[in-house]
Write a protein that holds these residues in place. Sequence first.
Motif, mmCIF file in Angstrom:
data_model
loop_
_atom_site.group_PDB
_atom_site.id
_atom_site.type_symbol
_atom_site.label_atom_id
_atom_site.label_comp_id
_atom_site.label_asym_id
_atom_site.label_seq_id
_atom_site.Cartn_x
_atom_site.Cartn_y
_atom_site.Cartn_z
ATOM 1 N N UNK A 181 28.844 43.831 41.296
ATOM 2 C CA UNK A 181 30.244 44.614 40.455
ATOM 3 C C UNK A 181 30.068 44.031 39.170
ATOM 4 N N UNK A 182 30.023 44.848 37.965
ATOM 5 C CA UNK A 182 29.939 44.377 36.813
ATOM 6 C C UNK A 182 31.265 43.708 36.280
ATOM 7 N N UNK A 183 31.113 42.948 35.206
ATOM 8 C CA UNK A 183 32.363 42.063 34.831
ATOM 9 C C UNK A 183 33.349 43.068 34.038
ATOM 10 N N UNK A 184 33.218 44.347 34.032
ATOM 11 C CA UNK A 184 34.058 45.402 33.361
ATOM 12 C C UNK A 184 35.480 45.161 34.471
ATOM 13 N N UNK A 185 36.533 44.941 33.512
ATOM 14 C CA UNK A 185 37.905 44.749 34.353
ATOM 15 C C UNK A 185 37.741 43.675 35.251
ATOM 16 N N UNK A 186 36.932 42.553 35.391
ATOM 17 C CA UNK A 186 36.684 41.855 36.259
ATOM 18 C C UNK A 186 36.823 42.117 37.672
ATOM 19 N N UNK A 187 36.085 43.457 38.040
ATOM 20 C CA UNK A 187 36.410 43.806 39.039
ATOM 21 C C UNK A 187 35.834 43.062 40.403
ATOM 22 N N UNK A 188 34.743 42.056 39.944
ATOM 23 C CA UNK A 188 34.582 40.994 41.260
ATOM 24 C C UNK A 188 35.469 40.325 41.678
ATOM 25 N N UNK A 189 36.409 39.656 40.701
ATOM 26 C CA UNK A 189 37.500 38.832 41.138
ATOM 27 C C UNK A 189 38.532 39.782 41.558
ATOM 28 N N UNK A 190 38.878 40.856 41.124
ATOM 29 C CA UNK A 190 39.924 41.658 41.565
ATOM 30 C C UNK A 190 39.705 42.032 43.155
ATOM 31 N N UNK A 191 38.311 42.401 43.529
ATOM 32 C CA UNK A 191 38.178 42.798 44.904
ATOM 33 C C UNK A 191 38.092 41.648 45.807
ATOM 34 N N UNK A 192 37.718 40.526 45.061
ATOM 35 C CA UNK A 192 37.306 39.202 45.939
ATOM 36 C C UNK A 192 38.791 38.532 46.253
ATOM 37 N N UNK A 193 39.622 38.511 45.486
ATOM 38 C CA UNK A 193 40.897 37.949 45.630
ATOM 39 C C UNK A 193 42.211 38.645 46.361
ATOM 40 N N UNK A 194 41.652 39.963 46.516
ATOM 41 C CA UNK A 194 42.568 40.976 47.185
ATOM 42 C C UNK A 194 43.411 40.652 48.422
ATOM 43 N N UNK A 195 42.429 40.033 49.404
ATOM 44 C CA UNK A 195 43.322 39.756 50.587
ATOM 45 C C UNK A 195 44.436 38.960 50.385
ATOM 46 N N UNK A 196 44.231 37.932 49.458
ATOM 47 C CA UNK A 196 45.566 36.842 49.228
ATOM 48 C C UNK A 196 46.560 37.674 48.576
#
Length: 385
Positions: A181-196
């Motif tokens: 995932x690109x760093x646009x909108x920090x999508x990597x973190x948005x999706x990775x932390x989603x379960x919490x």
Amino acid sequence: MASSMTRPETDRAQPGPGSPAPAEHGAAAGAAAKAPYRDARLDNAKFLLIVLVVVGHAIEPLRDITAVSALYYWIYFFHMPAFIMISGYLSRSFDGSSNRVEKLVLTVAVPYLIFWTIHQSIYTVERGGLGDSLSLLKPTWTLWFLVALFLWRLSVPVWKRLRAPVLIAFAISLFAATTSLSDTLSLGRVVSFLPFFVLGLSLRREHFAWLDKLWVRLVSLAVLGTTAVLAVPISDRLSRDWLFWRDSLTDRDIDPLIPSLGIRLAFMGLALAMTFAFLALTPKRRTWFTSLGLYTLYVYLGHSVVFILFKASPWYDVMDTPLGAVATVAVALATTLLLCSPWVRAAMRWAVEPQMSWFLKREEPPAAEGGPDGGGTREKTAAGV
């Protein structure tokens, strides 16, 4: 972190032992029944977590010191998952209504734009010119959380409709980690932390009652103590990229993919265990810092500017010693308290809680049924309907 950091959504107070009888206090009892219920444990936890955020960012350039590196890893094991879970819990009342969306825009999107501009201005002066990219869609440093919170909040109505939201969020997070995932909108973190976030959204007040059991607190002490010891060898062997939940697992040096998935699952389990352990050991009564838990957004946004300036100064060149690390932690604690002070909040309010209603289009009232002139409504009223 928006309303979850400043004025979180609260449940209504529930009557309990010792509540005044309506016959005895009349209107006073009615007013008390309508008073919002605040969970002191959550306010305490928010303040303690924002302290860890500031300390973690303050000591980041000093990670070559073994003790500092271990502390840095221990903080990053759980502090953002814990903050995100609390944010999810405090987002339960978000229903997607126009008023809620307006508040979300004014308390998250607008501060993002203001502090993104401040960050980029400092970077421009430091570099002596503009950078290669000035995209608003690429958050600077700490601002990724505002983007994530904005997107997570907008998705709340969807998660409320699903039967197994936590399981679905977990699957999305895990499988998305196999995609770059690109760093646009920090999508990597948005999706990775989603379960919490979704887990917090699914919790209820009665779930927190388990944290008050003696055996849970004893286990929590063991969990936090054990992880503090484990942070020493882990900080020496694993890249800190694992702590950021940002990059794809396919970008790791570990091959094949299965071991990387195992490490991601281990970090998820570690974050979850430490989050509940932290909450179990957080005081549930009011303390001297309970009220400061209301102002974590001021600290979060304000400290980013402070430490961007510190990193651009000779501070870390001079303080690159164990004693300097202690001094840096002291500065971080002082910065946290300073940003909570009334006069600093008053000076920052224009940027953290901007009153920019002009930023939004005025909502037109719905036309009355029966046509633009409302004739149908008048007819029904006259008919007694």
